[in-house]
Each structure stands twice: as structure tokens, then as C-alpha cells.
Design an enzyme around this catalytic site. Sequence first.
Site, mmCIF file in Angstrom:
data_model
loop_
_atom_site.group_PDB
_atom_site.id
_atom_site.type_symbol
_atom_site.label_atom_id
_atom_site.label_comp_id
_atom_site.label_asym_id
_atom_site.label_seq_id
_atom_site.Cartn_x
_atom_site.Cartn_y
_atom_site.Cartn_z
ATOM 1 N N ASP A 175 0.623 -1.325 0.088
ATOM 2 C CA ASP A 175 0.186 -0.107 -0.144
ATOM 3 C C ASP A 175 0.947 1.628 0.125
ATOM 4 O O ASP A 175 2.281 1.264 0.214
ATOM 5 C CB ASP A 175 -1.025 -0.339 1.061
ATOM 6 C CG ASP A 175 -2.281 0.669 0.920
ATOM 7 O OD1 ASP A 175 -2.191 1.785 0.959
ATOM 8 O OD2 ASP A 175 -3.549 -0.368 1.364
ATOM 9 N N HIS A 233 -2.429 3.338 -4.968
ATOM 10 C CA HIS A 233 -2.069 2.762 -3.529
ATOM 11 C C HIS A 233 -0.823 2.156 -3.651
ATOM 12 O O HIS A 233 -0.465 1.018 -2.949
ATOM 13 C CB HIS A 233 -2.735 1.782 -2.889
ATOM 14 C CG HIS A 233 -3.725 1.698 -2.101
ATOM 15 N ND1 HIS A 233 -4.251 2.536 -0.597
ATOM 16 C CD2 HIS A 233 -5.609 1.842 -2.635
ATOM 17 C CE1 HIS A 233 -5.953 3.122 -0.834
ATOM 18 N NE2 HIS A 233 -5.967 2.541 -1.226
ATOM 19 N N GLU A 297 -9.927 2.571 -5.406
ATOM 20 C CA GLU A 297 -9.640 3.902 -4.914
ATOM 21 C C GLU A 297 -8.203 5.032 -6.005
ATOM 22 O O GLU A 297 -7.442 4.785 -5.359
ATOM 23 C CB GLU A 297 -8.851 4.294 -3.241
ATOM 24 C CG GLU A 297 -10.441 3.856 -2.745
ATOM 25 C CD GLU A 297 -9.958 4.128 -1.083
ATOM 26 O OE1 GLU A 297 -10.980 4.341 -0.123
ATOM 27 O OE2 GLU A 297 -9.157 3.708 -0.645
#
Length: 503
Positions: A175, A233, A297
Site C-alpha cells: 500500500d 495505493h 481508490e
Amino acid sequence: MTTRTPGSDRPAVPAYPPALLPRPRQMATDSGNLPLDASTTAAGPQPALDRLREVLRLPLPEHRDPVLRLELDDSIPSEGYRLVVDGRRARLSGGDDAGLLNGVHTIAQLVPSRVLAGGRATALPRVRISDRPRFAWRGVLLDVARHFMPVPFILRLLDLICLHRLNVLHLHLTDDQGWRLEIPRYPRLTTVGAAARANHPGGWYTAADIHTIVAYAARRGVFVVPEIEMPGHVQAAVAAYPDLGNHPERPVPVWDAWGVSEHILNVEESTVNFFRHVLTETARLFPGPYLHIGGDECPFTQWRESPAAQERMRTLGFTGEHQLYTWFMRRLAGHVTALGRRPVCWSETGAAAPPGAVVMPWREVDGAFPLGQEAGRAHDTVMVPHQYTYLDYRQSDRTDEPVAQQAVTTLADVYSFQPWVPSPGEPGRTLGVQCALWTEFMPTTDHVEYMAFPRLSAFAEIAWGSPRDGFTEFVGRLRGHLGRLDALGVQYRPLDQIEEYGR
Ligand code: TNX
């Protein structure tokens, strides 16, 4: 240890039948039991028999005419089992090895909880159980990227996962805040991407660590799904290799804030190849059938502002960044397929999800959206709606809850989760469900346990598809089950507060 108020006003927990959790489909009990000791004999397929030895903490010498017989039975569905214990013998029949292991883990709950703490089993109660899970994918996500979790804790979590007859550990390995998987060809991913920082101890898994985890999981009937996030990410990877980003001339550090970083991958062929190699190495380390490639995202700001990304878009004939994103995910999903594995991705990929991919809808309760029936094909899903399955949310709206994500998901909320499945005739399948331990606000393993339990126990009932007799019946059984968590020293959130303030 957590302190607990003595509960003289609580309904007594019946010793028999033991408070099995998840509750089996069918169970009948009889008084009396089958005594066990060091000379008790057994026979059956090796993986389940070895596990039974571990669970009962008995040597169980093999014998032609054993007291405990384990056997495969074609008439039982996959992962199902039947257990019959009378005063002289026990017979555990499984539809397959996974079914036998499920049966063994039910046996782990039939013996007193002191056996979980290391004592030897001395008896099994007389029971007849016929049982099988509703879903084939019964998962727990552990985010080891935001806070690294040491191998011994992962093994402990695997013990708790199989005790609840769950069967998937999804490791969120990369991440913005960390890259936790060693990839020998790209050492900076971990030497930079997993380095200790201020107030952050750092850490990563070597190939030997992964081997330990995967083998430990397999012996317990659990498969491990690794996740490598892309194309968002990824700030830890971009910090390690600035050429992966959209601004190689402006290096970024591993992120030390929470949220969604703007630093996403560029769309150069070299970057696609870099991640292909990472996925090849990941597939070598994790033998399971699934490989998760993230996809959640992903802010497009940098692609919008990057002349190179815009040029790439034009060359490919795309009119929007979203097409570039779809193109990226499909190329890497194609590589996963070529490796003989099934790609998994988050729901953002939506109707554009790569063909054959398993999709995890986390924003929506309904898996039909955004998968897009209009796209003419549906995907298999694993349902992970955050309202019911995100165990990083606060457990009540009390002001003394530890710092966590703002949203509240109580024990009762988790128990009320009704997973979406396609209606008859609709395409696609719901392979299962999964709960998530995102660790932004869980710096220690004790804290992970506090957030996970007892909500994970409620989740296990949903995943298994246990018969339901209302929340009160469940909590009654949970009280007994907490004795097992006590025996294992689990730092769970005490029940009384949840009871009082749960919705
Ligand atoms: C959303 S769920 C995320 C995670 C966060 C989580 C916090 C998903 C695919 N993305 O990156 O950790 O919310 O609740």
C-alpha cells in the site's frame, strides 16, 4: 488480559451441548461421553488425522479397528462433514479433505477450552452432527501494509480463523505506507518500502516467512490470497523506484499519512513489466488459486496532468483516464491468468473488471451493482460490504472506544449481515464473504485482536450460513465461545459493553 465484570445475573452457559460457533446445520446430543486417553486409537486420511492429534493433544496411534475413524464419503458435499460420537466410538466422515478438517475443527470446540490452552482431551460428548458451509470463500483480510504484523501473530490468527471454520486469509501486502513482500529482483521495494520510520517499526516477509505461513495455513484447511495493489495505493513502491511514478524527477517518501495518495503508477511498458515480474514472483510464493491485484481508490489526477499518460491515452485511442485504468488492470489480470491463477480485484473495476476476475464489492451491499448486467456478463463476487464486514470501524458509539475509523459497526450489525447472492437465472455467483482488518489504527497485534473479536465470531456464523434463532441465541452461544478465546489469551472486546450499547 481484559478485565470482565462477573456476571451473576447472566443466564448460565449450558455445559452441554457445547456452545459451537459457528453453529452447525444439524446437531443432536445425548447424555454421556466417549472417554479418550493416550491409548485411544484412530485411523483415516493423514492431513486430517494429524490435525486431530494436534487438536486433541493426544498421540492417537493408528489401528485397523480404531476408536476414532476418519473417512472420505462421496455422498457428502465438498467441505461438508458428518460426526457421530457414541459411548464407544466416533466416526467423522467428510466430503473431502477440507470437510474432514472442518469436522476436526468442530471437534476442537466439543472438548473443554482448557484443551485449546494445551491440556489433553479426556472425552468427547455424544453427538450427531451433519454440517456444511453455505459459502466456499469464508475470508479474513489482514492489512499488513499499514502496520506490519509479525509471522507468529499471523500463525495465531490462522489458528483462530480455522477454529471458526473460516478458510481464507487475504494478506493485503502492499500500500502507500508499506511494501511487505520481498521480491529479490527489486530489493528496494522492501529495503526502502518497508524500512522502519519515526514511530513505525517497519518489517517485511521473506520467501521463508511466506513458506511458513502458507504451509501452516494449508494444514488447517486455509488458503492464503496475496494482494499486490495497483495502479493506486502504491506510494511505497514509487518511493522505492521513482521510475514507476509519474514524476521520477521528484522522489517521494513512503507515505506516513492515511487516506488515498495521489502518487499512482505511470503507464509505461516498463512499469507493466515490473508488476508482471512482481506477480510472477508472488505466484511462485503463494500456491493458492487466487491472486488479488487491488484496483481500489485510484485518483487520476497525475494521469490527467502527465503528458506521457495523455500521449499513451491518445495512442491507445482512449477518451478518458478510466479507460487507461481498465487497460492497466486487464493487462495485469491477463498476466495472472497466464500464470494459471484467477485474478481478484476490488469493485472499482466495476463492469470493466477483467474477464474471469473475481470482484470484491466493498462500497455496495448489492453485488449486481456496479458489476453491470448491461455489460452482458457478470463476475463471480466475494461480498465485502464495509457496513457489515469492516472490523476497523468502531464497535460502538461510546466515547471511550479506542481511536478507529469513525464509522460504527456493532456486533449486532455484523450478525445482521445478509450477503447478496444473484437471483435464480441471474449470471455470476457469490463465492463467499470476507471481513476486513484494515490496520491504519491498529499499531499492535493486541489491538488487532481487540478489533477482530468478538465481531469476527459473528462474521463466521454468516460465512458458514448457520441456522439463525435471533441475536439473543447467538450471544448466549458466544458467551460460551468466549471461554475458548480466553483459553487462547485473545484480547477481545468485553461483551457487556457491546450488549449494553449494541444496536
Ligand atoms: C477503504 S476497502 C480501503 C482501504 C482502507 C479502508 C479503511 C478498500 C479496497 N480500500 O484502503 O484501509 O477503506 O476502512
